[in-house]
Structures are given as C-alpha cells and as structure tokens.
Design an enzyme around this catalytic site. Sequence first.
Site, PDB file in Angstrom:
ATOM      1  N   GLY A 253       2.758  -4.511   8.965  1.00 49.77           N
ATOM      2  CA  GLY A 253       2.812  -3.067   9.211  1.00 49.77           C
ATOM      3  C   GLY A 253       1.641  -2.300   8.619  1.00 49.77           C
TER       4      GLY A 253
ATOM      5  CG  HIS B  71      -2.997   2.267  -1.934  1.00 51.52           C
ATOM      6  ND1 HIS B  71      -3.027   2.179  -0.557  1.00 51.52           N
ATOM      7  CD2 HIS B  71      -4.085   1.589  -2.370  1.00 51.52           C
ATOM      8  CE1 HIS B  71      -4.099   1.483  -0.195  1.00 51.52           C
ATOM      9  NE2 HIS B  71      -4.756   1.117  -1.275  1.00 51.52           N
TER      10      HIS B  71
ATOM     11  CD  GLN C 265      -2.518  -1.167   2.704  1.00 45.88           C
ATOM     12  OE1 GLN C 265      -3.591  -0.583   2.901  1.00 45.88           O
ATOM     13  NE2 GLN C 265      -1.900  -1.826   3.660  1.00 45.88           N
ATOM     14  CG  ASN C 266       4.114   1.212   2.451  1.00 47.61           C
ATOM     15  OD1 ASN C 266       3.051   1.513   3.012  1.00 47.61           O
ATOM     16  ND2 ASN C 266       5.020   0.433   3.007  1.00 47.61           N
TER      17      ASN C 266
ATOM     18  CB  CYS D 111      -1.865  15.821 -24.081  1.00 47.00           C
ATOM     19  SG  CYS D 111      -2.149  16.267 -22.354  1.00 47.00           S
TER      20      CYS D 111
HETATM   21  C1  BV8 Z   1     -11.821   2.235  -3.459  1.00 48.79           C
HETATM   22  C2  BV8 Z   1      -2.806   7.368  -1.187  1.00 48.79           C
HETATM   23  C3  BV8 Z   1     -13.523   1.591  -4.940  1.00 48.79           C
HETATM   24  C4  BV8 Z   1      -1.381   7.241  -1.497  1.00 48.79           C
HETATM   25  C5  BV8 Z   1      -4.195   6.023   0.201  1.00 48.79           C
HETATM   26  C6  BV8 Z   1     -16.336   2.052   4.095  1.00 48.79           C
HETATM   27  C7  BV8 Z   1     -16.072   0.692   4.027  1.00 48.79           C
HETATM   28  C8  BV8 Z   1     -15.209   0.161   3.079  1.00 48.79           C
HETATM   29  C9  BV8 Z   1     -14.558   1.009   2.193  1.00 48.79           C
HETATM   30  C10 BV8 Z   1     -14.805   2.348   2.287  1.00 48.79           C
HETATM   31  C11 BV8 Z   1     -15.700   2.889   3.205  1.00 48.79           C
HETATM   32  N1  BV8 Z   1     -15.729   4.235   3.030  1.00 48.79           N
HETATM   33  C12 BV8 Z   1     -14.878   4.578   2.025  1.00 48.79           C
HETATM   34  C13 BV8 Z   1     -14.330   3.434   1.558  1.00 48.79           C
HETATM   35  C14 BV8 Z   1     -13.375   3.291   0.502  1.00 48.79           C
HETATM   36  C15 BV8 Z   1     -12.008   3.751   0.951  1.00 48.79           C
HETATM   37  C16 BV8 Z   1     -11.649   3.330   2.353  1.00 48.79           C
HETATM   38  O1  BV8 Z   1     -11.244   2.195   2.589  1.00 48.79           O
HETATM   39  N2  BV8 Z   1     -11.758   4.268   3.309  1.00 48.79           N
HETATM   40  C17 BV8 Z   1     -11.411   3.946   4.674  1.00 48.79           C
HETATM   41  C18 BV8 Z   1     -10.800   5.185   5.329  1.00 48.79           C
HETATM   42  C19 BV8 Z   1     -12.668   3.465   5.377  1.00 48.79           C
HETATM   43  N3  BV8 Z   1     -11.090   3.112   0.037  1.00 48.79           N
HETATM   44  C20 BV8 Z   1     -10.857   3.693  -1.143  1.00 48.79           C
HETATM   45  O2  BV8 Z   1     -11.319   4.747  -1.482  1.00 48.79           O
HETATM   46  C21 BV8 Z   1      -9.962   2.898  -2.091  1.00 48.79           C
HETATM   47  N4  BV8 Z   1     -10.638   2.824  -3.358  1.00 48.79           N
HETATM   48  O3  BV8 Z   1     -12.404   1.728  -2.522  1.00 48.79           O
HETATM   49  O4  BV8 Z   1     -12.305   2.289  -4.749  1.00 48.79           O
HETATM   50  C22 BV8 Z   1     -13.184   0.181  -5.245  1.00 48.79           C
HETATM   51  C23 BV8 Z   1     -13.064  -0.761  -4.227  1.00 48.79           C
HETATM   52  C24 BV8 Z   1     -12.788  -2.077  -4.555  1.00 48.79           C
HETATM   53  C25 BV8 Z   1     -12.649  -2.432  -5.877  1.00 48.79           C
HETATM   54  C26 BV8 Z   1     -12.755  -1.462  -6.849  1.00 48.79           C
HETATM   55  C27 BV8 Z   1     -13.008  -0.148  -6.552  1.00 48.79           C
HETATM   56  C28 BV8 Z   1      -8.633   3.604  -2.317  1.00 48.79           C
HETATM   57  C29 BV8 Z   1      -7.817   3.496  -1.075  1.00 48.79           C
HETATM   58  C30 BV8 Z   1      -6.438   4.101  -1.324  1.00 48.79           C
HETATM   59  C31 BV8 Z   1      -6.386   5.432  -0.649  1.00 48.79           C
HETATM   60  N5  BV8 Z   1      -5.040   5.983  -0.778  1.00 48.79           N
HETATM   61  N6  BV8 Z   1      -3.064   6.684   0.067  1.00 48.79           N
HETATM   62  C32 BV8 Z   1      -0.622   7.902  -0.391  1.00 48.79           C
HETATM   63  O5  BV8 Z   1      -0.795   9.115  -0.216  1.00 48.79           O
HETATM   64  O6  BV8 Z   1       0.162   7.192   0.264  1.00 48.79           O
HETATM   65  S1  BV8 Z   1      -4.573   5.279   1.679  1.00 48.79           S
HETATM   66  C33 BV8 Z   1      -3.291   5.258   2.775  1.00 48.79           C
HETATM   67  O7  BV8 Z   1      -3.698   4.324   3.797  1.00 48.79           O
HETATM   68  C34 BV8 Z   1      -1.994   4.718   2.259  1.00 48.79           C
HETATM   69  O8  BV8 Z   1      -2.064   4.143   0.978  1.00 48.79           O
HETATM   70  C35 BV8 Z   1      -1.671   3.646   3.300  1.00 48.79           C
HETATM   71  O9  BV8 Z   1      -0.816   2.721   2.814  1.00 48.79           O
HETATM   72  C36 BV8 Z   1      -3.025   3.118   3.531  1.00 48.79           C
HETATM   73  C37 BV8 Z   1      -3.206   2.146   4.642  1.00 48.79           C
HETATM   74  O10 BV8 Z   1      -2.599   2.666   5.791  1.00 48.79           O
HETATM   75  P1  BV8 Z   1      -1.482   1.753   6.512  1.00 48.79           P
HETATM   76  O11 BV8 Z   1      -0.414   1.465   5.506  1.00 48.79           O
HETATM   77  O12 BV8 Z   1      -2.131   0.595   7.171  1.00 48.79           O
HETATM   78  O13 BV8 Z   1      -0.872   2.764   7.563  1.00 48.79           O
HETATM   79  P2  BV8 Z   1      -1.499   3.186   8.981  1.00 48.79           P
HETATM   80  O14 BV8 Z   1      -0.806   4.440   9.400  1.00 48.79           O
HETATM   81  O15 BV8 Z   1      -2.989   3.152   8.922  1.00 48.79           O
HETATM   82  O16 BV8 Z   1      -1.034   2.004   9.964  1.00 48.79           O
HETATM   83  C38 BV8 Z   1       0.346   1.856  10.258  1.00 48.79           C
HETATM   84  C39 BV8 Z   1       0.511   0.465  10.811  1.00 48.79           C
HETATM   85  O17 BV8 Z   1       1.898   0.221  10.998  1.00 48.79           O
HETATM   86  C40 BV8 Z   1      -0.153   0.277  12.181  1.00 48.79           C
HETATM   87  O18 BV8 Z   1      -0.790  -0.982  12.228  1.00 48.79           O
HETATM   88  C41 BV8 Z   1       1.035   0.318  13.152  1.00 48.79           C
HETATM   89  O19 BV8 Z   1       0.823  -0.498  14.283  1.00 48.79           O
HETATM   90  C42 BV8 Z   1       2.137  -0.267  12.291  1.00 48.79           C
HETATM   91  N7  BV8 Z   1       3.484   0.166  12.672  1.00 48.79           N
HETATM   92  C43 BV8 Z   1       3.886   1.419  13.018  1.00 48.79           C
HETATM   93  N8  BV8 Z   1       5.219   1.397  13.259  1.00 48.79           N
HETATM   94  C44 BV8 Z   1       5.652   0.124  13.034  1.00 48.79           C
HETATM   95  C45 BV8 Z   1       4.545  -0.663  12.663  1.00 48.79           C
HETATM   96  N9  BV8 Z   1       4.654  -1.973  12.384  1.00 48.79           N
HETATM   97  C46 BV8 Z   1       5.889  -2.526  12.484  1.00 48.79           C
HETATM   98  N10 BV8 Z   1       6.997  -1.842  12.832  1.00 48.79           N
HETATM   99  C47 BV8 Z   1       6.913  -0.520  13.110  1.00 48.79           C
HETATM  100  N11 BV8 Z   1       8.036   0.148  13.462  1.00 48.79           N
END
Ligand code: BV8
Length: 219
Positions: free
Chosen positions: A168, A102, A84-85, A132
């Site tokens: 992660g 992503h 997802q990164n 373009c």
């Molecule tokens: C889509 C852009 C339709 C790039 C990102 C309700 C229910 C279901 C879905 C939805 C809903 N409402 C809205 C939706 C859809 C929505 C969604 O899921 N929203 C969420 C908020 C509810 N999703 C979308 O819109 C997606 N598209 O659904 O289109 C579709 C669907 C299916 C099929 C066809 C069409 C598009 C989603 C992409 C959005 N873009 N980013 C960028 O700027 O980077 S999202 C963003 O969050 C990043 O991509 C990131 O990768 C992603 C997930 O976050 P995580 O990677 O998990 O990071 P986070 O900070 O949350 O967590 C960190 C983790 O690391 C923690 O667990 C922590 O404990 C751990 N950690 C921390 N330090 C360490 C560690 N682990 C190990 N070692 C460490 N040192």
Amino acid sequence: MIFVLTGAGLSAESGLGTFRDAGGLWSRYDLEEVATPRGFAANPHLVHDFYNARRANAAGAAPNAAHHALARLQAAREVMLVTQNVDDLLERAGARDVLHMHGRLGGALCADCGARWEAPLVMSPDDPCPECGAAATRPDVVWFGEMPTGLDEIDAGLARATLFVALGTSGTVYPAAGFVEMARAAGTPTLELNLEPSGGRFDDGRYGPASEIVPGWVD
Ligand code: BV8
C-alpha cells in the site's frame, strides 16, 4: 525474517486518506505548508489544524482486515513491520514493535528541547512543553527534509530479510521508496501488495484492496 514496509494504502479502507490518490491529502493541502519545518515555522497553527484533523480521523477509525492479518502474520513468523504511516491502527490490531519511520500522530515533540510525550487529541503550538515549558509543541512526525526514524534498524533488517514486501505504498517518498532496490541488491525476493502496480521493480505482485489481498497472502 519477512520485512514488511507499509504505506497509506494499508489504512485507506479504514477511512484514513492516502496522499497521492485522487482526492488524497496532497490534493487538499499544500505539502510545503503542512509537512515541512518551514511550513511549521511560518504557520504552526495551520500545521496543528492539519494534524489535529488527522488525529481525530484516526481516533474514529478502526483497523481493517489487512491490519489484523499483519498482526496474525507477526504471531506466526519473524516479521519486521516498518510503516510510513503515522496512525496506530497496526498496534490497535495487535501488532507489536511497529517501526514508525515517519513518526506517530500520537506523539508530541518540543521543537526547543526535543522532549517527547504522548499527544492529546487536540494539540496547539501554545501547549507548554512538560520539560522546558516552552510554547514550541509540534507533532512528533518526520517532515520532508527531516531524518526518518530507525534507519540503522531498517538497514540491518533489509540486510537479513528473506522476503521484502511493500504494502500500500506508491514508492514516491525516499528513503522508503529505495528499500525495494536495497532488498534486490541483497538478493532478497520482493513482493508488492497494492491496489495497482506502483511501478517499482518487484519479483512478484498481488493487486487489489488490502483488506482482501493481505489476508489472502497471510492466511
Ligand atoms: C529525507 C509526514 C534526508 C508524516 C511524510 C529527490 C529524490 C530523492 C529524495 C528526495 C528528492 N527530493 C526530496 C527528497 C527527499 C524527500 C522525498 O522523498 N521527496 C519526494 C516527494 C521526492 N524525502 C524526505 O524529505 C525524507 N527525509 O530524505 O531526509 C535523509 C535521507 C536519507 C537518509 C537520511 C536523511 C522524509 C520523508 C518523510 C516525509 N513525511 N509524511 C505525515 O504527515 O504522515 S511523507 C508521506 O508520504 C507519508 O509519510 C506517507 O506515508 C508517505 C508515502 O506515501 P504513501 O504511504 O506511499 O501514500 P501514497 O498516497 O503516496 O500512496 C498510496 C498507495 O496506496 C498507492 O500506491 C495506492 O495504489 C495504494 N492504495 C490506495 N488504496 C489502497 C491501496 N493499496 C491497497 N489497498 C487499498 N485500498
């Protein structure tokens, strides 16, 4: 085949911010303003500032022991690496065929004609599209409400994986957050590698900093 889904926690120890941890990106920026098509249409310069800052941060970062361990795993076993990164730390650690569902900080996209090219370190919405000529340059990343990349390949990988690993990731964003349930439905064993349990349903888990637990699991 081992299916590995990675999230921001993989790159946290390389100094790239996570999204939802304390002090994470979404506590400093409004997701709606910088990671949605609407936000880009309303203020493309703010969106480019956000991604330029992350691109500079990623350029100055180095892969950590977890990135290198995944590259070693890939050299030894059949591994499908889905992230997802948007950083390129896995590639810089020697990993191959990384599927950036992503998108990538290193990619540029023309919002008018759909042309893609390698992004310069600093991008502006006024950069003319090399195809373009339109001044409609955006980062080639998947925003909320946009279709993630490689879903067919991911579905096929989940169907034939012998182990599903989520590394992660908070399991907050769909469709990625649903992959563990798809793996379980296919009868595939599931493993979580994280700082702490994310609340998802996994058969097994190893918890601690990725730079420690990922090499421990791989080697
Ligand atoms: C889509 C852009 C339709 C790039 C990102 C309700 C229910 C279901 C879905 C939805 C809903 N409402 C809205 C939706 C859809 C929505 C969604 O899921 N929203 C969420 C908020 C509810 N999703 C979308 O819109 C997606 N598209 O659904 O289109 C579709 C669907 C299916 C099929 C066809 C069409 C598009 C989603 C992409 C959005 N873009 N980013 C960028 O700027 O980077 S999202 C963003 O969050 C990043 O991509 C990131 O990768 C992603 C997930 O976050 P995580 O990677 O998990 O990071 P986070 O900070 O949350 O967590 C960190 C983790 O690391 C923690 O667990 C922590 O404990 C751990 N950690 C921390 N330090 C360490 C560690 N682990 C190990 N070692 C460490 N040192």
